[in-house]
Scaffold this motif. Structure first.
Motif, PDB file in Angstrom:
ATOM      1  N   ASN A 214      38.052  44.109  50.364  1.00 52.31           N
ATOM      2  CA  ASN A 214      38.373  43.810  49.222  1.00 52.31           C
ATOM      3  C   ASN A 214      36.979  44.193  48.084  1.00 52.31           C
ATOM      4  O   ASN A 214      35.686  43.654  48.673  1.00 52.31           O
ATOM      5  CB  ASN A 214      38.445  42.515  48.965  1.00 52.31           C
ATOM      6  CG  ASN A 214      39.317  41.991  47.449  1.00 52.31           C
ATOM      7  OD1 ASN A 214      40.344  42.729  47.217  1.00 52.31           O
ATOM      8  ND2 ASN A 214      38.109  41.615  46.956  1.00 52.31           N
ATOM      9  N   THR A 216      35.384  43.606  44.160  1.00 49.70           N
ATOM     10  CA  THR A 216      35.551  42.934  42.609  1.00 49.70           C
ATOM     11  C   THR A 216      34.588  44.464  42.176  1.00 49.70           C
ATOM     12  O   THR A 216      33.646  44.582  42.752  1.00 49.70           O
ATOM     13  CB  THR A 216      35.237  41.369  42.975  1.00 49.70           C
ATOM     14  OG1 THR A 216      33.862  41.302  43.387  1.00 49.70           O
ATOM     15  CG2 THR A 216      36.206  41.158  43.695  1.00 49.70           C
ATOM     16  N   HIS A 217      34.114  42.998  40.581  1.00 52.66           N
ATOM     17  CA  HIS A 217      32.938  43.678  39.647  1.00 52.66           C
ATOM     18  C   HIS A 217      31.888  43.883  40.428  1.00 52.66           C
ATOM     19  O   HIS A 217      30.742  44.179  40.722  1.00 52.66           O
ATOM     20  CB  HIS A 217      33.223  43.394  38.550  1.00 52.66           C
ATOM     21  CG  HIS A 217      34.515  43.863  37.982  1.00 52.66           C
ATOM     22  ND1 HIS A 217      33.843  44.739  36.337  1.00 52.66           N
ATOM     23  CD2 HIS A 217      35.706  43.474  37.540  1.00 52.66           C
ATOM     24  CE1 HIS A 217      35.287  45.109  36.313  1.00 52.66           C
ATOM     25  NE2 HIS A 217      36.930  44.205  36.523  1.00 52.66           N
ATOM     26  N   LEU A 241      38.750  49.727  39.078  1.00 54.45           N
ATOM     27  CA  LEU A 241      38.530  48.347  38.186  1.00 54.45           C
ATOM     28  C   LEU A 241      38.244  48.360  37.093  1.00 54.45           C
ATOM     29  O   LEU A 241      39.596  47.674  36.470  1.00 54.45           O
ATOM     30  CB  LEU A 241      37.085  48.314  38.437  1.00 54.45           C
ATOM     31  CG  LEU A 241      36.316  47.586  39.628  1.00 54.45           C
ATOM     32  CD1 LEU A 241      34.597  47.229  39.931  1.00 54.45           C
ATOM     33  CD2 LEU A 241      37.121  46.555  40.230  1.00 54.45           C
ATOM     34  N   THR A 268      40.062  44.428  43.310  1.00 50.23           N
ATOM     35  CA  THR A 268      40.677  43.041  42.763  1.00 50.23           C
ATOM     36  C   THR A 268      39.308  43.416  41.324  1.00 50.23           C
ATOM     37  O   THR A 268      38.412  43.321  41.525  1.00 50.23           O
ATOM     38  CB  THR A 268      40.609  42.426  43.303  1.00 50.23           C
ATOM     39  OG1 THR A 268      39.438  41.968  44.053  1.00 50.23           O
ATOM     40  CG2 THR A 268      41.633  41.919  44.314  1.00 50.23           C
TER      41      THR A 268
END
Length: 269
Positions: A214, A216-217, A241, A268
């Motif tokens: 996973n 993320t930003h 993103l 995500t």
């Protein structure tokens, strides 16, 4: 409840490999429901350019496109690669239509301004790079694409856009896929799957099993800073993103033989 839609983006390495491509198209045919195929073709473009004596130049995974290279990518992406994919899908019972951003005005862009890289950015630190005839997308028309889809026609989209002034522009295929997903997220519950030759985004490029599950930003900024994510993977994750931020249901980066969405790296917000 919105109907589901799956967008598959396939890179040039898979397009060039007949066995991988055949498997991918079989898996694409097997996807239930509505779908779109977005393709690259950079490796083929590089080969054709080399045969014509034209040098290919890349910066941070993006191709510099002068007037000669624009002719090459237009021929290769919009013609050779796109129509071969359409023909193969027709042979597999999928009624497909090959499109560029100029067709039906589905994707409008502007020519990218020269980009200045700060002193901390990669091997191009302190340089100003003119990417030439490269387009950054301003608008994608999801309604036109949805009309095709609802009429049982599967769009196959090449990585070319236009500026509304009669000019074709070379546009990153990952960007095309993300912009397509964002535009269609207004009509469907949209899943975007980037597929290429690896199992996902790797923490160790020498270990094919080191898949990051996973991102993320915050993860992206960390991995970019320490060099885990570099080169062409940077724009791919930036686009992923952006798609999530714009309402796309899910984005997955995975290997071409895993487009069922069960494996790979999930992006995500």
């Amino acid at each position: 409840m919105q109907e589901s839609l799956t967008i598959i983006k396939v890179g040039g390495a898979v397009v060039e490999d007949e066995q991988q491509l055949s498997q991918l198209l079989n898996d694409f045919v097997a996807i239930n429901g509505r779908k779109v195929l977005v393709h690259g073709g950079g490796r083929r473009a590089t080969k054709v350019a080399a045969n014509l004596g034209i040098e290919s130049k890349m910066v941070n995974g993006r191709r510099i496109t002068d007037a000669q290279m624009l002719e090459v990518v237009t021929m290769v992406y919009g013609g050779l690669v796109n129509k071969n994919l359409v023909a193969k899908l027709q042979a597999n019972g999928i009624n497909a239509i090959g499109l560029t951003g100029a067709d039906a005005n589905i994707m409008l862009s502007h020519k990218r301004l020269p980009v200045h890289y700060a002193a901390t950015e990669s091997q191009h630190a302190g340089q100003t790079i003119d990417y030439g005839f490269v387009g950054d997308v301003d608008k994608a028309d999801g309604k036109i694409l949805a009309d095709f889809i609802e009429n049982g026609i599967t769009p196959v989209i090449a990585p070319l856009t236009h500026d509304g002034k009669g000019n074709i522009l070379n546009t990153n295929a990952d960007t095309i896929a993300a912009e397509t997903a964002k535009a269609l997220a207004n009509y469907y519950s949209t899943t975007l799957i980037y597929c290429f030759e690896k199992k996902g985004v790797l923490s160790n490029p020498d270990d094919d099993d080191s898949v990051i599950s996973n991102i993320t930003h915050a993860d992206f900024e960390h991995y970019k800073a320490d060099g885990t994510i570099a080169g062409g993977m940077i724009p791919k994750i930036e686009n992923a993103l952006n798609a999530i931020d714009a309402g796309v249901s899910q984005v997955i980066i995975t290997r071409a033989d895993s487009i069922d969405g069960k494996h790979g790296t999930k992006i995500t917000g």
